[in-house]
Design an enzyme around this catalytic site. Structure first.
Site, PDB file in Angstrom:
ATOM      1  CG  ASN A  44      45.449  63.154  35.065  1.00  0.00           C
ATOM      2  OD1 ASN A  44      44.652  63.961  34.614  1.00  0.00           O
ATOM      3  ND2 ASN A  44      45.103  61.919  35.383  1.00  0.00           N
ATOM      4  CD  GLU A  46      46.088  58.087  33.191  1.00  0.00           C
ATOM      5  OE1 GLU A  46      45.605  57.306  32.340  1.00  0.00           O
ATOM      6  OE2 GLU A  46      45.663  58.185  34.360  1.00  0.00           O
ATOM      7  CB  CYS A  55      50.176  63.860  39.424  1.00  0.00           C
ATOM      8  SG  CYS A  55      50.093  62.202  40.086  1.00  0.00           S
ATOM      9  CD  GLU A  57      48.000  66.963  42.248  1.00  0.00           C
ATOM     10  OE1 GLU A  57      48.196  66.341  41.187  1.00  0.00           O
ATOM     11  OE2 GLU A  57      47.344  66.505  43.194  1.00  0.00           O
ATOM     12  CB  CYS A  95      50.121  61.135  44.738  1.00  0.00           C
ATOM     13  SG  CYS A  95      51.480  61.730  43.718  1.00  0.00           S
ATOM     14  CB  CYS A  98      51.777  65.693  43.756  1.00  0.00           C
ATOM     15  SG  CYS A  98      51.623  65.083  42.071  1.00  0.00           S
TER      16      CYS A  98
END
Ligand code: THU
Length: 141
Positions: A44, A46, A55, A57, A95, A98
């Site tokens: 990830n 940020e 993210c 993925e 999530c 993703c």
């Protein structure tokens, strides 16, 4: 299958080290396995504008597609968190966004990849179609 699972989870664990997660302190690694033997990882990323964070993925899917991989997504491994693999830690499951991003790549190649999510207690195993039933995709357009 369990050797493949352990190898892919190990790649995801290694990717956790590349996470840039100064705001959440929640570092995630993802690894994708393809039919041609390729393994592509992501972590990830940020952002100070929190909502722009990417993210693990999604980073892995973008990386794979930028290498020209379009087909044969067979397996996905996800791991990480605040207390990486400590006892009782909940699995990190992809999530919603993703799931959709993974589904696009899977549908391109006509596969339904197995998804392994590591927790403090073991590994949760599902198919992507279980995580995202009735998925919207290229065929719907
Ligand atoms: N995150 C992922 O990278 N993958 C997931 O499957 C769940 C959440 C990231 C997003 C954010 O950087 C941090 O974990 C906390 O939500």
């Amino acid at each position: 299958m369990s050797a493949e699972r352990d190898t892919l989870l190990a790649a995801a664990r290694e990717a956790v080290g590349q996470a840039y997660a100064p705001y959440s302190g929640f570092s995630v690694g993802a690894a994708l396995a393809f039919a041609d033997g390729s393994v592509v990882t992501g972590a990830n990323v940020e952002n100070a504008s929190y909502g722009l964070s990417l993210c693990a993925e999604t980073v892995a899917v973008a990386s794979a597609m930028n290498r020209g991989l379009r087909a044969g997504l067979l397996a996905v491994a996800v791991t990480g968190g605040k207390s990486h693999r400590t006892a009782g830690a909940a699995p990190v499951t992809p999530c919603g966004r993703c799931r959709q991003v993974l589904s696009e790549l899977a549908q391109l190649g006509g596969t339904d990849p197995v998804v392994w999510c590591e927790s403090g207690e073991g590994v949760l195993e599902m198919r992507l179609s279980e995580l995202l039933p009735h998925a919207f995709g290229p065929a719907n357009l």
